[in-house]
Design a protein around this motif. Structure first.
Motif, short mmCIF file in Angstrom:
data_model
loop_
_atom_site.label_atom_id
_atom_site.label_comp_id
_atom_site.label_asym_id
_atom_site.label_seq_id
_atom_site.Cartn_x
_atom_site.Cartn_y
_atom_site.Cartn_z
N ARG A 28 0.76 -1.24 -0.04
CA ARG A 28 0.06 0.00 0.03
C ARG A 28 0.89 1.39 0.09
O ARG A 28 0.57 2.12 -0.76
CB ARG A 28 -0.87 0.06 1.16
CG ARG A 28 -2.37 -0.86 1.01
CD ARG A 28 -3.38 -0.58 2.01
NE ARG A 28 -2.89 -0.08 3.27
CZ ARG A 28 -2.74 -1.24 4.26
NH1 ARG A 28 -2.95 -2.56 4.13
NH2 ARG A 28 -2.58 -0.86 5.47
N PRO A 29 1.82 1.39 0.83
CA PRO A 29 2.61 2.64 0.81
C PRO A 29 3.40 2.76 -0.54
O PRO A 29 3.52 4.09 -1.05
CB PRO A 29 3.71 2.34 2.07
CG PRO A 29 2.96 1.47 3.04
CD PRO A 29 1.96 0.53 2.02
N LEU A 30 3.80 1.82 -1.26
CA LEU A 30 4.54 2.01 -2.41
C LEU A 30 3.53 2.43 -3.34
O LEU A 30 4.07 3.37 -4.15
CB LEU A 30 5.08 0.77 -2.80
CG LEU A 30 6.01 0.25 -4.02
CD1 LEU A 30 7.11 1.27 -3.88
CD2 LEU A 30 6.15 -0.98 -4.38
N LEU A 31 2.20 1.73 -3.44
CA LEU A 31 1.17 2.49 -4.35
C LEU A 31 0.91 3.72 -4.01
O LEU A 31 0.77 4.75 -5.03
CB LEU A 31 -0.02 1.39 -4.36
CG LEU A 31 0.20 0.07 -4.80
CD1 LEU A 31 -0.90 -0.70 -4.56
CD2 LEU A 31 0.52 0.18 -6.41
N VAL A 32 0.99 4.06 -2.88
CA VAL A 32 0.43 5.51 -2.48
C VAL A 32 1.64 6.72 -3.09
O VAL A 32 1.44 7.49 -3.61
CB VAL A 32 0.52 5.81 -0.89
CG1 VAL A 32 0.25 7.26 -0.57
CG2 VAL A 32 -1.08 5.17 -0.48
N TYR A 146 14.82 -0.25 -0.74
CA TYR A 146 14.81 -0.19 -2.33
C TYR A 146 14.29 1.39 -2.60
O TYR A 146 14.64 1.85 -3.68
CB TYR A 146 13.67 -0.97 -2.94
CG TYR A 146 13.21 -0.82 -4.22
CD1 TYR A 146 14.00 -1.16 -5.22
CD2 TYR A 146 11.69 -0.22 -4.43
CE1 TYR A 146 13.56 -1.05 -6.55
CE2 TYR A 146 11.55 0.16 -5.86
CZ TYR A 146 12.44 -0.33 -7.05
OH TYR A 146 11.95 -0.08 -8.18
N THR A 147 13.52 2.01 -1.87
CA THR A 147 12.96 3.42 -1.92
C THR A 147 14.00 4.46 -1.79
O THR A 147 14.15 5.33 -2.55
CB THR A 147 11.63 3.59 -1.14
OG1 THR A 147 10.74 2.73 -1.54
CG2 THR A 147 11.20 5.00 -1.67
N ILE A 268 7.69 14.31 -1.88
CA ILE A 268 6.35 14.41 -0.68
C ILE A 268 5.81 12.73 -0.78
O ILE A 268 5.55 12.03 0.20
CB ILE A 268 5.17 15.03 -1.16
CG1 ILE A 268 5.67 16.57 -1.16
CG2 ILE A 268 3.89 14.88 -0.45
CD1 ILE A 268 4.60 17.58 -1.36
N GLY A 269 5.88 12.01 -1.95
CA GLY A 269 5.24 10.61 -2.19
C GLY A 269 6.28 9.81 -1.11
O GLY A 269 5.77 8.93 -0.59
N LYS A 270 7.56 9.85 -1.36
CA LYS A 270 8.56 9.28 -0.74
C LYS A 270 8.38 9.32 0.84
O LYS A 270 8.31 8.30 1.62
CB LYS A 270 10.01 9.59 -0.81
CG LYS A 270 10.51 8.79 -2.07
CD LYS A 270 12.18 9.16 -2.42
CE LYS A 270 12.62 8.35 -3.35
NZ LYS A 270 13.96 8.70 -3.61
N LEU A 271 8.10 10.58 1.48
CA LEU A 271 7.76 11.03 2.60
C LEU A 271 6.79 10.30 3.47
O LEU A 271 6.75 9.72 4.21
CB LEU A 271 8.07 12.48 2.95
CG LEU A 271 7.85 12.92 4.56
CD1 LEU A 271 8.87 12.41 5.30
CD2 LEU A 271 7.64 14.47 4.36
N ILE A 272 5.62 10.41 2.67
CA ILE A 272 4.37 9.87 3.07
C ILE A 272 4.58 8.40 2.93
O ILE A 272 4.06 7.77 4.04
CB ILE A 272 3.04 10.24 2.07
CG1 ILE A 272 3.10 11.89 2.00
CG2 ILE A 272 1.90 9.76 2.58
CD1 ILE A 272 2.68 12.45 3.62
N ALA A 273 5.01 7.89 2.04
CA ALA A 273 5.21 6.49 2.02
C ALA A 273 6.12 5.68 3.34
O ALA A 273 5.79 4.88 3.86
CB ALA A 273 5.84 6.00 0.62
N PHE A 274 7.11 6.74 3.58
CA PHE A 274 8.05 6.40 4.82
C PHE A 274 7.40 6.22 5.94
O PHE A 274 7.48 5.39 7.01
CB PHE A 274 9.38 7.21 4.58
CG PHE A 274 10.35 6.41 4.10
CD1 PHE A 274 11.19 5.53 4.86
CD2 PHE A 274 10.87 6.28 2.50
CE1 PHE A 274 12.30 4.90 4.18
CE2 PHE A 274 11.74 5.67 2.26
CZ PHE A 274 12.73 4.93 2.90
N ILE A 275 6.36 7.28 6.30
CA ILE A 275 5.60 7.63 7.15
C ILE A 275 4.75 6.14 7.63
O ILE A 275 4.72 5.58 8.63
CB ILE A 275 4.85 8.74 7.52
CG1 ILE A 275 5.86 9.89 7.51
CG2 ILE A 275 3.77 8.74 8.73
CD1 ILE A 275 4.95 11.39 7.26
#
Length: 571
Positions: A28-32, A146-147, A268-275
């Motif tokens: 899910r975080p990866l898709l977000v 990976y991210t 922003i996508g990376k930050l949200i995914a990492f959270i």
């Protein structure tokens, strides 16, 4: 795992579902991230909608897999727990009486009920869920590195603190749970014993003292539980603070990285995914700690259960002989027996009781009379010597065959909370109602049974509390006679009944003994004067054997016992 083997198909399916859960959740975080950095950043509304559909499908699929995983793990848990409890009870009923002499009943109840129930939690929510959480952690870590490896390392910076606190918590809670299990066993033992012996407590006015003892044991149970509650109440806030610190560091570093995007490449996508990753990462760690405690409780319980299953004090049933008829010759040859090592209660006992003969065992309390009966039925095993029935060692008989041919009537009659019929047959479908009524006629118990509401269907309640002592004794006679045994054992069978009932029972005994070998234990010598053979025991040794008249003429042990009882009677 031995108990899981019969359900290996479901077990392999459970492993597959566990792997699926470990993979599906971190997607899910990866898709977000892809949605925010791709479709949202480029203003592609259609692409964003499609990604939302994919996320929705993923959530539905994950929910279905989660449902199947939870149900199958619970189903397997209940199947395995049923099998373990069955195996445990089967093991218990085959243990020697020596084991029950030294093991409190309350502890055995705890092993069979509470400890097995704890194992159920391990199967239903412990082991499989724990493996799923571990797989999820591994997959999350892989996706994080990976991210962005720098953000991953920063996110992991608080993990050592969490691991240290988790380890301390694990060790403390392990001790606490062990204390809780011991406290539960102590409570069960105390309550079971004192409810059973409540008449003694009340006769001696010990209600207050026993209540104070119970209060002390109950307090120990409370304190043991409070210690576990304390460790939980400290650990989870600490874990939340550590997780929040990790997210705070990540937000600080990620926000700075977004500002300097050209140098860091953080979006922003990376930050949200990492959270999302961090929240998903810390949740399994906290859950693993909690489930580890369930596992620890399971380990403690399984250790107790396995120790009981490993107990080898069971009756050896190596005999295979199942003769159609047993005549009833009984022969004790140089028999030595001790309940405790070297403290012999029977010493070199030799006696022979012929088919159809009535033999009476007499002697002071502790002389070894009941021990002879226990050994004949193989409730205990002899230390030295041999016991033979019809010239064949009792170990060569199939145990069920041997015991069915020995009808035993004890002084202390135990009745289950069930119908008279089930108390007589003990659930044996081979015993018909006609056989029960025939045995009831033989002992003269038909009239009193027919007067009860429901007759044979009358529920006698726990330990036969709704019947008189005499009525309970008559039911025990029927229970012994319904199998038409070749050897009849009467252990103080009439000592607890009134004179009228005793007279009726003595008449019944006369009929029951016809054509059977009878072994009678009685303190009242007047009841065994017509016996073919009287065996006098003293401190585990056979002192005299003979008829009533012969032994009186010898003026030995029997004559002395007779004089003592005669004085008591005259007095």
């Amino acid at each position: 795992m031995r108990f899981v083997t019969p359900y290996r198909g479901r077990f392999y399916l459970l492993i597959f579902l566990t792997l699926s859960l470990g993979i599906l959740s971190p997607l899910r975080p990866l898709l977000v991230q892809w949605t925010l950095d791709g479709d949202v950043a480029e203003g592609d509304y259609k692409g964003m909608v499609w990604m939302m559909v994919v996320l929705l499908i993923l959530l539905v699929l994950q929910s279905v897999v989660q449902y199947a995983h939870t149900y199958i793990s619970g189903w397997m848990g209940q199947q395995v727990i049923r099998d373990i409890r069955t195996k445990l009870y089967q093991h218990l009923v085959n243990l020697r009486l020596r084991f029950f002499d030294k093991t409190p009943i309350g502890r055995l109840v705890t092993r069979t009920i509470s400890d097995v129930e704890t194992l159920s939690d391990v199967f239903s929510e412990g082991l499989a869920a724990m493996i799923s959480d571990l797989l999820q952690l591994i997959f999350i870590l892989a996706l994080m590195f990976y991210t962005d490896w720098r953000m991953s390392l920063l996110s992991m910076s608080t993990i050592p603190l969490l691991l240290i606190s988790t380890y301390i918590f694990k060790e403390k809670i392990k001790v606490a749970f062990n204390d809780v299990r011991n406290a539960v066993a102590n409570l069960n033992t105390f309550v079971q014993e004192h409810i059973t012996g409540m008449n003694i407590v009340q006769i001696f006015g010990s209600e207050k003292r026993e209540f104070e003892k119970f209060t002390a044991i109950n307090e120990e149970h409370k304190q043991a539980n409070l210690r576990s509650v304390l460790y939980y109440s400290v650990y989870f806030p600490v874990a939340e603070i550590i997780a929040a610190a990790g997210i705070g560091l990540l937000v600080w570093y990620g926000a700075k990285g977004i500002i300097h995007y050209e140098d860091t490449g953080i979006t922003i996508g990376k930050l949200i995914a990492f959270i999302m990753y961090i929240n998903m990462f810390f949740r399994p760690i906290r859950m693993i700690a909690d489930r580890y405690n369930t596992l620890q409780m399971g380990i403690v319980s399984s250790s107790r259960i396995l120790n009981l299953l490993d107990n080898t004090e069971h009756v050896q049933q190596q005999g295979t002989l199942k003769p159609a008829h047993i005549r009833g010759d009984v022969d004790f040859q140089n028999v030595w027996f001790a309940y405790n090592e070297e403290e012999y209660v029977l010493k070199d006992v030799n006696l022979h009781i012929r088919q159809g003969e009535t033999a009476a065992l007499v002697g002071a309390t502790g002389a070894g009379k009941s021990s002879i009966i226990n050994l004949l039925n193989r409730f205990y095993e002899i230390n030295k010597g041999s016991i033979k029935v019809d010239g064949i060692d009792i170990h060569e008989y199939e145990l069920g065959t041997l015991r069915r041919n020995i009808g035993v009537v004890l002084q202390d009659v135990f009745l289950f909370s069930d119908t008279i019929m089930n108390n007589i047959t003990l659930g044996n479908p081979d015993v018909t109602e006609e056989m029960v009524w025939h045995a009831a006629d033989l002992v003269g118990a038909r009239k009193f049974i027919e007067r009860l509401p429901g007759g044979l269907s009358y529920n006698v309640m726990e330990r036969g509390s709704t019947l008189s002592v005499g009525q309970r004794q008559l039911i025990s006679f029927i229970r012994a006679m319904v199998y038409d045994p070749r050897i009849l054992v009467l252990d103080e069978a009439t000592s607890s009944v009134d004179s009228e009932t005793e007279e009726m029972i003595q008449t019944a005994i006369g009929k029951m003994m016809q054509g059977r070998t009878a072994i009678v234990i009685a303190h009242r010598l007047s009841t065994i004067q017509k016996a073919d053979k009287i065996i006098v025991l003293d401190h585990g040794q056979v002192k005299e054997i003979g008829t009533h008249d012969d032994l009186l003429l010898k003026e030995g042990f029997y004559a002395q016992l007779h004089k003592m009882q005669y004085k008591e009677f005259v007095g």
